[in-house]
Design a protein around this motif. Structure first.
Motif, mmCIF file in Angstrom:
data_model
loop_
_atom_site.group_PDB
_atom_site.id
_atom_site.type_symbol
_atom_site.label_atom_id
_atom_site.label_comp_id
_atom_site.label_asym_id
_atom_site.label_seq_id
_atom_site.Cartn_x
_atom_site.Cartn_y
_atom_site.Cartn_z
ATOM 1 N N VAL A 156 -0.580 -3.767 -19.642
ATOM 2 C CA VAL A 156 -1.357 -3.351 -20.810
ATOM 3 C C VAL A 156 -0.644 -2.187 -21.497
ATOM 4 C CG1 VAL A 156 -3.602 -2.590 -21.654
ATOM 5 C CG2 VAL A 156 -3.475 -4.049 -19.621
ATOM 6 N N HIS A 157 -0.383 -2.334 -22.790
ATOM 7 C CA HIS A 157 0.313 -1.350 -23.605
ATOM 8 C C HIS A 157 -0.520 -0.086 -23.750
ATOM 9 C CE1 HIS A 157 2.174 0.359 -27.272
ATOM 10 N NE2 HIS A 157 3.212 -0.428 -27.021
ATOM 11 N N GLN A 158 0.153 1.043 -23.949
ATOM 12 C CA GLN A 158 -0.553 2.314 -24.081
ATOM 13 C C GLN A 158 -1.543 2.299 -25.252
ATOM 14 O OE1 GLN A 158 2.845 2.040 -24.158
ATOM 15 N NE2 GLN A 158 3.745 3.460 -25.632
ATOM 16 N N PHE A 159 -2.652 3.010 -25.062
ATOM 17 C CA PHE A 159 -3.731 3.188 -26.026
ATOM 18 C C PHE A 159 -4.565 1.928 -26.264
ATOM 19 C CE2 PHE A 159 -0.770 6.613 -27.152
ATOM 20 C CZ PHE A 159 -1.629 7.701 -27.154
ATOM 21 N N CYS A 160 -4.310 0.846 -25.561
ATOM 22 C CA CYS A 160 -5.137 -0.349 -25.729
ATOM 23 C C CYS A 160 -6.471 -0.197 -25.007
ATOM 24 C CB CYS A 160 -4.413 -1.584 -25.194
ATOM 25 S SG CYS A 160 -3.048 -2.145 -26.221
ATOM 26 N N ARG A 161 -7.437 -0.996 -25.437
ATOM 27 C CA ARG A 161 -8.742 -1.055 -24.791
ATOM 28 C C ARG A 161 -9.003 -2.481 -24.308
ATOM 29 N NH1 ARG A 161 -13.030 0.095 -28.814
ATOM 30 N NH2 ARG A 161 -11.643 -1.191 -30.102
ATOM 31 N N ILE A 162 -9.575 -2.586 -23.114
ATOM 32 C CA ILE A 162 -9.986 -3.874 -22.570
ATOM 33 C C ILE A 162 -11.500 -3.814 -22.416
ATOM 34 C CG2 ILE A 162 -9.683 -5.574 -20.732
ATOM 35 C CD1 ILE A 162 -7.076 -4.904 -22.127
ATOM 36 N N GLY A 163 -12.211 -4.677 -23.147
ATOM 37 C CA GLY A 163 -13.663 -4.619 -23.136
ATOM 38 C C GLY A 163 -14.272 -5.168 -21.859
ATOM 39 N N ALA A 164 -15.541 -4.853 -21.633
ATOM 40 C CA ALA A 164 -16.252 -5.261 -20.424
ATOM 41 C C ALA A 164 -16.237 -6.781 -20.259
ATOM 42 C CB ALA A 164 -17.692 -4.764 -20.477
ATOM 43 N N HIS A 165 -16.100 -7.228 -19.004
ATOM 44 C CA HIS A 165 -16.148 -8.642 -18.624
ATOM 45 C C HIS A 165 -14.960 -9.445 -19.143
ATOM 46 C CE1 HIS A 165 -20.279 -8.181 -17.115
ATOM 47 N NE2 HIS A 165 -20.522 -7.483 -18.202
ATOM 48 N N ALA A 166 -13.925 -8.795 -19.633
ATOM 49 C CA ALA A 166 -12.730 -9.519 -20.075
ATOM 50 C C ALA A 166 -11.914 -9.965 -18.867
ATOM 51 C CB ALA A 166 -11.882 -8.645 -20.992
ATOM 52 N N PHE A 173 0.999 -9.937 -21.165
ATOM 53 C CA PHE A 173 1.316 -8.615 -21.677
ATOM 54 C C PHE A 173 0.399 -8.342 -22.869
ATOM 55 C CE2 PHE A 173 5.676 -9.910 -20.103
ATOM 56 C CZ PHE A 173 5.463 -9.338 -18.852
ATOM 57 N N VAL A 174 -0.427 -7.333 -22.747
ATOM 58 C CA VAL A 174 -1.454 -7.053 -23.746
ATOM 59 C C VAL A 174 -0.989 -5.892 -24.621
ATOM 60 C CG1 VAL A 174 -3.830 -6.296 -24.075
ATOM 61 C CG2 VAL A 174 -3.273 -7.880 -22.217
ATOM 62 N N ASN A 175 -0.851 -6.143 -25.917
ATOM 63 C CA ASN A 175 -0.412 -5.088 -26.835
ATOM 64 C C ASN A 175 -1.412 -4.833 -27.955
ATOM 65 O OD1 ASN A 175 -0.010 -7.420 -28.300
ATOM 66 N ND2 ASN A 175 2.004 -6.825 -29.098
ATOM 67 N N GLY A 176 -2.656 -5.265 -27.757
ATOM 68 C CA GLY A 176 -3.736 -5.003 -28.697
ATOM 69 C C GLY A 176 -5.054 -4.944 -27.945
ATOM 70 N N ASP A 177 -6.105 -4.538 -28.616
ATOM 71 C CA ASP A 177 -7.410 -4.434 -27.978
ATOM 72 C C ASP A 177 -7.957 -5.817 -27.632
ATOM 73 O OD1 ASP A 177 -7.274 -1.716 -28.256
ATOM 74 O OD2 ASP A 177 -8.728 -1.595 -29.891
ATOM 75 N N VAL A 178 -8.544 -5.940 -26.437
ATOM 76 C CA VAL A 178 -9.161 -7.186 -25.988
ATOM 77 C C VAL A 178 -10.674 -6.998 -26.009
ATOM 78 C CG1 VAL A 178 -9.388 -8.819 -24.083
ATOM 79 C CG2 VAL A 178 -7.180 -7.722 -24.522
ATOM 80 N N PRO A 179 -11.390 -7.745 -26.844
ATOM 81 C CA PRO A 179 -12.844 -7.553 -26.933
ATOM 82 C C PRO A 179 -13.550 -7.920 -25.630
ATOM 83 C CG PRO A 179 -12.018 -8.751 -28.847
ATOM 84 C CD PRO A 179 -10.900 -8.706 -27.846
ATOM 85 N N PRO A 180 -14.754 -7.431 -25.447
ATOM 86 C CA PRO A 180 -15.542 -7.837 -24.277
ATOM 87 C C PRO A 180 -15.673 -9.360 -24.181
ATOM 88 C CG PRO A 180 -16.625 -6.037 -25.437
ATOM 89 C CD PRO A 180 -15.484 -6.476 -26.299
ATOM 90 N N PHE A 181 -15.698 -9.861 -22.933
ATOM 91 C CA PHE A 181 -15.964 -11.256 -22.582
ATOM 92 C C PHE A 181 -14.780 -12.196 -22.809
ATOM 93 C CE2 PHE A 181 -19.870 -9.507 -24.670
ATOM 94 C CZ PHE A 181 -20.566 -9.194 -23.514
ATOM 95 N N VAL A 182 -13.694 -11.749 -23.402
ATOM 96 C CA VAL A 182 -12.608 -12.629 -23.830
ATOM 97 C C VAL A 182 -11.599 -12.838 -22.698
ATOM 98 C CG1 VAL A 182 -10.614 -12.778 -25.400
ATOM 99 C CG2 VAL A 182 -12.865 -12.134 -26.277
ATOM 100 N N MET A 183 -11.058 -14.062 -22.619
ATOM 101 C CA MET A 183 -9.966 -14.380 -21.702
ATOM 102 C C MET A 183 -8.646 -14.318 -22.451
ATOM 103 S SD MET A 183 -11.389 -17.559 -19.418
ATOM 104 C CE MET A 183 -9.920 -17.505 -18.392
#
Length: 260
Positions: A156-166, A173-183
């Motif tokens: 996970v890239h710096q400053f990103c957010r991973i929402g609940a239940h994701a 490799f995650v370089n953006g915010d991942v909303p809650p519940f998303v795969m």
């Protein structure tokens, strides 16, 4: 049962150990480290402070806890690592303290499972009941909600957010915010691939709640419109779903681009 420290371990005078703490062979517990009741350290763990560790945590072995942040801007200022209760840290997990410019604290909640070689960098905030599989890595300033699963070798890239239940799939490799519940699944970089429906069922989400989340996902990722179009549709759905309201609030509050 009293606290037990193996003869080969080193516990500095400034460390504070609670009741029923076990410090295994060849461990090092430094000054300004506070360890809650019932916490255990397997062989070759090192803990440097300032670090606050809650109750009944389990460090299996060779964990490096409370190390200085891996940030060239760090100038020795007082920064902390704070860990909650009932977490499990498997072999070679590394947890760094915060930075003065990033809030000063790296924080983990309760009941998390961090498997072998997981790395949590400076200024990260991790919620409760998360599972990080082998070699999952958080760069600095990452925020992770509750009940998040990171599969093996996810990054996970710096400053990103991973929402609940994701749920982040293996090697993504995650370089953006991942909303809650998303795969998220791996391509060149991780891309959304539906919602974490199976995980939600296991946590007691009923069919009505999951259906609303699916509608929100389609609005955000399948409909093909702009992000503003998707946001308007989410606002409509959110009137009947607290879960979609959570997702909409996540979309509205981000500083990094949303992973799309």
């Amino acid at each position: 049962m009293t606290t037990r420290v193996h003869p080969s371990a080193v516990v500095e005078a400034g460390a504070r150990l609670g009741d029923d703490v076990v410090v295994g062979p060849f461990c090092y517990i430094g000054d300004d480290v506070e360890v809650g009741d019932g916490t255990t350290f397997g062989a070759h763990c090192s803990v440097t402070g300032p670090t606050r560790i809650g109750r009944r945590n389990r460090f299996v072995g060779h964990c490096a806890v409370g190390g200085e942040p891996q940030d060239k801007k760090f100038a020795g200022e007082r920064v902390e690592l704070v860990i909650g209760d009932d977490n499990t840290f498997r072999e070679f997990v590394t947890l760094n303290r915060g930075t003065g410019s990033g809030g000063g604290v790296t924080r983990l909640g309760d009941r998390n499972w961090l498997l072998a070689y997981v790395h949590v960098a400076h200024d990260c905030v991790v919620g409760n009941d998360c599972v990080f599989s082998n070699n999952a890595t958080l760069a600095g300033h990452v925020t992770v909600g509750d009940h998040v699963i990171l599969s093996g070798f996810a990054g996970v890239h710096q400053f990103c957010r991973i929402g609940a239940h994701a749920f982040v799939g293996m090697g993504a490799f995650v370089n953006g915010d991942v909303p809650p519940f998303v795969m998220v699944a791996q391509e060149d970089y991780g891309r959304p691939r539906g919602i974490n429906a199976e995980g939600l069922k296991r946590r007691g989400f009923d069919a009505t709640r999951i259906a609303a989340i699916k509608r929100a996902y389609r609005a955000l990722y399948v409909a093909g419109g702009s992000l503003e179009d998707a946001r308007s549709k989410l606002a409509e759905i959110a009137g009947d779903s607290e879960d979609v309201r959570l997702l909409l609030d996540f979309v509205d509050s981000g500083e990094r681009p949303l992973l799309r």
